[in-house]
Design a protein around this motif. Sequence first.
Motif, PDB file in Angstrom:
ATOM      1  N   SER A  60       0.897  -1.313  -0.092  1.00  0.00           N
ATOM      2  CA  SER A  60      -0.217   0.072   0.026  1.00  0.00           C
ATOM      3  C   SER A  60       1.002   1.284   0.142  1.00  0.00           C
ATOM      4  O   SER A  60       0.418   2.319   0.016  1.00  0.00           O
ATOM      5  CB  SER A  60      -0.977   0.218   1.172  1.00  0.00           C
ATOM      6  N   SER A  61       2.251   1.138   0.039  1.00  0.00           N
ATOM      7  CA  SER A  61       3.137   2.199   0.198  1.00  0.00           C
ATOM      8  C   SER A  61       2.716   3.252  -1.157  1.00  0.00           C
ATOM      9  O   SER A  61       2.551   2.624  -2.259  1.00  0.00           O
ATOM     10  CB  SER A  61       4.566   1.855   0.110  1.00  0.00           C
ATOM     11  N   LYS A  62       3.045   4.492  -1.017  1.00  0.00           N
ATOM     12  CA  LYS A  62       3.436   5.387  -1.944  1.00  0.00           C
ATOM     13  C   LYS A  62       4.785   5.812  -2.205  1.00  0.00           C
ATOM     14  O   LYS A  62       5.468   5.626  -1.498  1.00  0.00           O
ATOM     15  CB  LYS A  62       2.536   6.780  -1.369  1.00  0.00           C
ATOM     16  N   GLN A  63       5.054   6.541  -3.397  1.00  0.00           N
ATOM     17  CA  GLN A  63       6.267   6.696  -3.826  1.00  0.00           C
ATOM     18  C   GLN A  63       7.198   7.644  -2.662  1.00  0.00           C
ATOM     19  O   GLN A  63       8.233   7.429  -2.394  1.00  0.00           O
ATOM     20  CB  GLN A  63       6.352   7.313  -5.005  1.00  0.00           C
ATOM     21  N   ARG A  64       6.329   8.379  -2.108  1.00  0.00           N
ATOM     22  CA  ARG A  64       6.995   9.536  -1.100  1.00  0.00           C
ATOM     23  C   ARG A  64       7.420   8.829   0.080  1.00  0.00           C
ATOM     24  O   ARG A  64       8.244   9.165   0.895  1.00  0.00           O
ATOM     25  CB  ARG A  64       6.073  10.644  -0.788  1.00  0.00           C
ATOM     26  N   GLU A  65       6.868   7.345   0.366  1.00  0.00           N
ATOM     27  CA  GLU A  65       7.188   6.669   1.457  1.00  0.00           C
ATOM     28  C   GLU A  65       8.509   5.940   1.302  1.00  0.00           C
ATOM     29  O   GLU A  65       9.200   5.131   2.175  1.00  0.00           O
ATOM     30  CB  GLU A  65       6.082   6.038   1.977  1.00  0.00           C
ATOM     31  N   TYR A  68      23.501   1.302 -10.193  1.00  0.00           N
ATOM     32  CA  TYR A  68      22.877   2.045 -11.335  1.00  0.00           C
ATOM     33  C   TYR A  68      22.366   3.235 -10.997  1.00  0.00           C
ATOM     34  O   TYR A  68      22.103   3.722  -9.977  1.00  0.00           O
ATOM     35  CB  TYR A  68      21.874   0.955 -11.927  1.00  0.00           C
ATOM     36  N   PRO A  69      22.621   4.150 -12.043  1.00  0.00           N
ATOM     37  CA  PRO A  69      21.937   5.456 -12.025  1.00  0.00           C
ATOM     38  C   PRO A  69      20.375   5.475 -11.965  1.00  0.00           C
ATOM     39  O   PRO A  69      19.972   4.809 -12.736  1.00  0.00           O
ATOM     40  CB  PRO A  69      22.434   6.153 -13.384  1.00  0.00           C
ATOM     41  N   HIS A  70      19.836   6.012 -10.912  1.00  0.00           N
ATOM     42  CA  HIS A  70      18.477   6.003 -10.598  1.00  0.00           C
ATOM     43  C   HIS A  70      17.937   7.474 -10.702  1.00  0.00           C
ATOM     44  O   HIS A  70      16.910   7.693  -9.922  1.00  0.00           O
ATOM     45  CB  HIS A  70      18.056   5.221  -9.452  1.00  0.00           C
ATOM     46  N   ASP A  71      18.536   8.370 -11.221  1.00  0.00           N
ATOM     47  CA  ASP A  71      18.032   9.701 -11.274  1.00  0.00           C
ATOM     48  C   ASP A  71      16.650   9.960 -11.693  1.00  0.00           C
ATOM     49  O   ASP A  71      15.553  10.396 -11.227  1.00  0.00           O
ATOM     50  CB  ASP A  71      18.586  10.411 -12.247  1.00  0.00           C
ATOM     51  N   ASP A  72      16.246   8.749 -12.929  1.00  0.00           N
ATOM     52  CA  ASP A  72      14.968   8.828 -13.370  1.00  0.00           C
ATOM     53  C   ASP A  72      13.842   8.178 -12.467  1.00  0.00           C
ATOM     54  O   ASP A  72      12.909   8.532 -12.447  1.00  0.00           O
ATOM     55  CB  ASP A  72      14.838   7.995 -14.864  1.00  0.00           C
ATOM     56  N   ALA A  73      14.285   7.115 -11.941  1.00  0.00           N
ATOM     57  CA  ALA A  73      13.515   6.402 -11.021  1.00  0.00           C
ATOM     58  C   ALA A  73      13.232   7.039  -9.831  1.00  0.00           C
ATOM     59  O   ALA A  73      12.162   6.876  -9.061  1.00  0.00           O
ATOM     60  CB  ALA A  73      14.172   5.037 -10.603  1.00  0.00           C
ATOM     61  N   ASP A  74      13.990   8.106  -9.355  1.00  0.00           N
ATOM     62  CA  ASP A  74      13.849   8.691  -8.176  1.00  0.00           C
ATOM     63  C   ASP A  74      12.607   9.730  -8.373  1.00  0.00           C
ATOM     64  O   ASP A  74      11.893  10.117  -7.751  1.00  0.00           O
ATOM     65  CB  ASP A  74      15.001   9.687  -7.857  1.00  0.00           C
ATOM     66  N   LEU A  75      12.506  10.213  -9.888  1.00  0.00           N
ATOM     67  CA  LEU A  75      11.220  10.965 -10.393  1.00  0.00           C
ATOM     68  C   LEU A  75       9.813  10.158 -10.289  1.00  0.00           C
ATOM     69  O   LEU A  75       9.085  10.742  -9.991  1.00  0.00           O
ATOM     70  CB  LEU A  75      11.688  11.353 -11.573  1.00  0.00           C
ATOM     71  N   ASP A  76      10.230   8.893 -10.713  1.00  0.00           N
ATOM     72  CA  ASP A  76       9.142   8.099 -10.874  1.00  0.00           C
ATOM     73  C   ASP A  76       9.694   6.633 -10.657  1.00  0.00           C
ATOM     74  O   ASP A  76       9.978   6.014 -11.334  1.00  0.00           O
ATOM     75  CB  ASP A  76       8.564   8.224 -12.151  1.00  0.00           C
ATOM     76  N   LEU A  77       9.236   6.296  -9.466  1.00  0.00           N
ATOM     77  CA  LEU A  77       9.594   4.822  -8.805  1.00  0.00           C
ATOM     78  C   LEU A  77       9.095   3.704  -9.506  1.00  0.00           C
ATOM     79  O   LEU A  77       9.731   2.743  -9.730  1.00  0.00           O
ATOM     80  CB  LEU A  77       9.424   4.848  -7.450  1.00  0.00           C
ATOM     81  N   ASN A  78       8.092   4.159 -10.452  1.00  0.00           N
ATOM     82  CA  ASN A  78       7.298   2.850 -10.724  1.00  0.00           C
ATOM     83  C   ASN A  78       8.045   2.618 -12.001  1.00  0.00           C
ATOM     84  O   ASN A  78       8.001   1.274 -12.562  1.00  0.00           O
ATOM     85  CB  ASN A  78       5.923   3.504 -11.450  1.00  0.00           C
ATOM     86  N   VAL A  79       9.002   3.006 -12.483  1.00  0.00           N
ATOM     87  CA  VAL A  79       9.840   2.651 -13.613  1.00  0.00           C
ATOM     88  C   VAL A  79      10.652   1.465 -13.353  1.00  0.00           C
ATOM     89  O   VAL A  79      10.919   0.675 -14.095  1.00  0.00           O
ATOM     90  CB  VAL A  79      10.511   3.716 -14.408  1.00  0.00           C
ATOM     91  N   ILE A  80      11.102   1.299 -12.042  1.00  0.00           N
ATOM     92  CA  ILE A  80      11.834   0.243 -11.641  1.00  0.00           C
ATOM     93  C   ILE A  80      10.967  -0.795 -10.628  1.00  0.00           C
ATOM     94  O   ILE A  80      11.247  -1.720 -10.238  1.00  0.00           O
ATOM     95  CB  ILE A  80      13.223   0.427 -11.230  1.00  0.00           C
ATOM     96  N   PRO A  93       7.198  -0.930  -9.950  1.00  0.00           N
ATOM     97  CA  PRO A  93       5.794  -0.527 -10.256  1.00  0.00           C
ATOM     98  C   PRO A  93       4.507  -0.621  -9.280  1.00  0.00           C
ATOM     99  O   PRO A  93       3.704  -1.280  -9.718  1.00  0.00           O
ATOM    100  CB  PRO A  93       5.473  -1.284 -11.695  1.00  0.00           C
ATOM    101  N   ILE A  94       4.752  -0.303  -8.220  1.00  0.00           N
ATOM    102  CA  ILE A  94       4.045  -0.416  -7.048  1.00  0.00           C
ATOM    103  C   ILE A  94       2.838   0.172  -7.457  1.00  0.00           C
ATOM    104  O   ILE A  94       1.617  -0.135  -7.028  1.00  0.00           O
ATOM    105  CB  ILE A  94       4.947  -0.093  -5.779  1.00  0.00           C
ATOM    106  N   GLU A  95       2.823   1.483  -7.710  1.00  0.00           N
ATOM    107  CA  GLU A  95       1.584   2.384  -7.914  1.00  0.00           C
ATOM    108  C   GLU A  95       0.609   1.715  -9.154  1.00  0.00           C
ATOM    109  O   GLU A  95      -0.672   1.900  -9.052  1.00  0.00           O
ATOM    110  CB  GLU A  95       1.775   3.807  -7.977  1.00  0.00           C
ATOM    111  N   ARG A  96       1.449   1.249 -10.187  1.00  0.00           N
ATOM    112  CA  ARG A  96       0.734   0.921 -11.200  1.00  0.00           C
ATOM    113  C   ARG A  96      -0.023  -0.448 -10.873  1.00  0.00           C
ATOM    114  O   ARG A  96      -1.272  -0.743 -11.347  1.00  0.00           O
ATOM    115  CB  ARG A  96       1.687   0.448 -12.554  1.00  0.00           C
ATOM    116  N   LEU A  97       0.407  -1.154 -10.041  1.00  0.00           N
ATOM    117  CA  LEU A  97      -0.127  -2.523  -9.266  1.00  0.00           C
ATOM    118  C   LEU A  97      -1.332  -2.271  -8.630  1.00  0.00           C
ATOM    119  O   LEU A  97      -2.027  -2.724  -8.732  1.00  0.00           O
ATOM    120  CB  LEU A  97       0.858  -3.447  -8.716  1.00  0.00           C
ATOM    121  N   GLN A  98      -1.008  -0.909  -7.767  1.00  0.00           N
ATOM    122  CA  GLN A  98      -2.317  -0.663  -6.939  1.00  0.00           C
ATOM    123  C   GLN A  98      -3.595  -0.258  -7.700  1.00  0.00           C
ATOM    124  O   GLN A  98      -4.529  -0.583  -7.622  1.00  0.00           O
ATOM    125  CB  GLN A  98      -1.841   0.530  -6.059  1.00  0.00           C
ATOM    126  N   GLU A  99      -3.128   0.417  -8.918  1.00  0.00           N
ATOM    127  CA  GLU A  99      -4.214   0.820 -10.014  1.00  0.00           C
ATOM    128  C   GLU A  99      -4.971  -0.419 -10.447  1.00  0.00           C
ATOM    129  O   GLU A  99      -6.085  -0.567 -10.613  1.00  0.00           O
ATOM    130  CB  GLU A  99      -3.681   1.718 -11.052  1.00  0.00           C
TER     131      GLU A  99
END
Lengths: 95, 177
Positions: free
Chosen positions: B91-96, B104-116, B118-124
């Motif tokens: 049930s976690s949100k990205q901000r948590e 590995y560089p995770h600049d992009d994943a820091d913006l949207d964690l779901n790219v690596i 996908p917790i919020e996509r699965l919640q949806e």
Amino acid sequence: MSVPYLREAAAHDDLDKLVRFVRLHLGDGNEAVGQDEIDRSWAQATKILLRYEPVDREFISSVLEKEESTLALLFYHLHFYLIRKSGRWIHDGSR
Amino acid sequence: MTAADKTPVPAAEPREAGTQLRPGLWQTINERYPGSMIRKESFVSQASLSKPLAEARLTLISSCGVHCKTDPPLDVCHPFGDFRFKRVPSSSKQRELIIHQLKYPHDDADLDLNVIFPIERLQELHLERRIGSLTPNFFSFIGYNMDPERFERTVAADIADAVVQQEHADCALLAPA
């Protein structure tokens, strides 16, 4: 490099293989970068000590009484700590 | 293309014979990082889903090193890897959550964690009833590891046990990072 490969290298005291692994690990797969990172961490430690700030030698003595494995891992942690302090951080995209 | 890419690959090597890896990768990696590619003789066959996804309980397992900000991080400095894993409430949100990784560089994943992860996509997908339910916890570990045999005995076995016995998952989504 796998642990079995490194264990064999350690058993034969094959310094070249062990050092190459360390450089690859610290350089994220690039041996030359790893070598540079090692140099940078030592240079950074030296730069910090040039400030002649007070140091906690009692703490150091107590830390050195810990078991070897903890100290060896601490050595890796200190390397990354110093690299981050140096201001040149290449590893994970964070600043 | 390197000389190793042109070298015929024995069909006996399952990874090279299949379509997972580009031809010659085995040789090129072993030339650059001797001893890094571990041969595995036994494989566990993929299980079939016993019920439709809309009725199944799904878990997420990722090598991305994500964990709750309230949890201490895994050890990213150990030269051979960290043989532990983290539970991440589904049930976690990205901000948590936070990514703790060195490799590995995770600049992009820091913006949207779901790219690596996908917790919020699965919640949806669960809210849309495309997935029956989510396990209470998802799983995360550090993908960098130099000891696959120990990894299999510890992290992989422990996560598999938790997925089956504690989370009662019907299926798992594996997300490499």
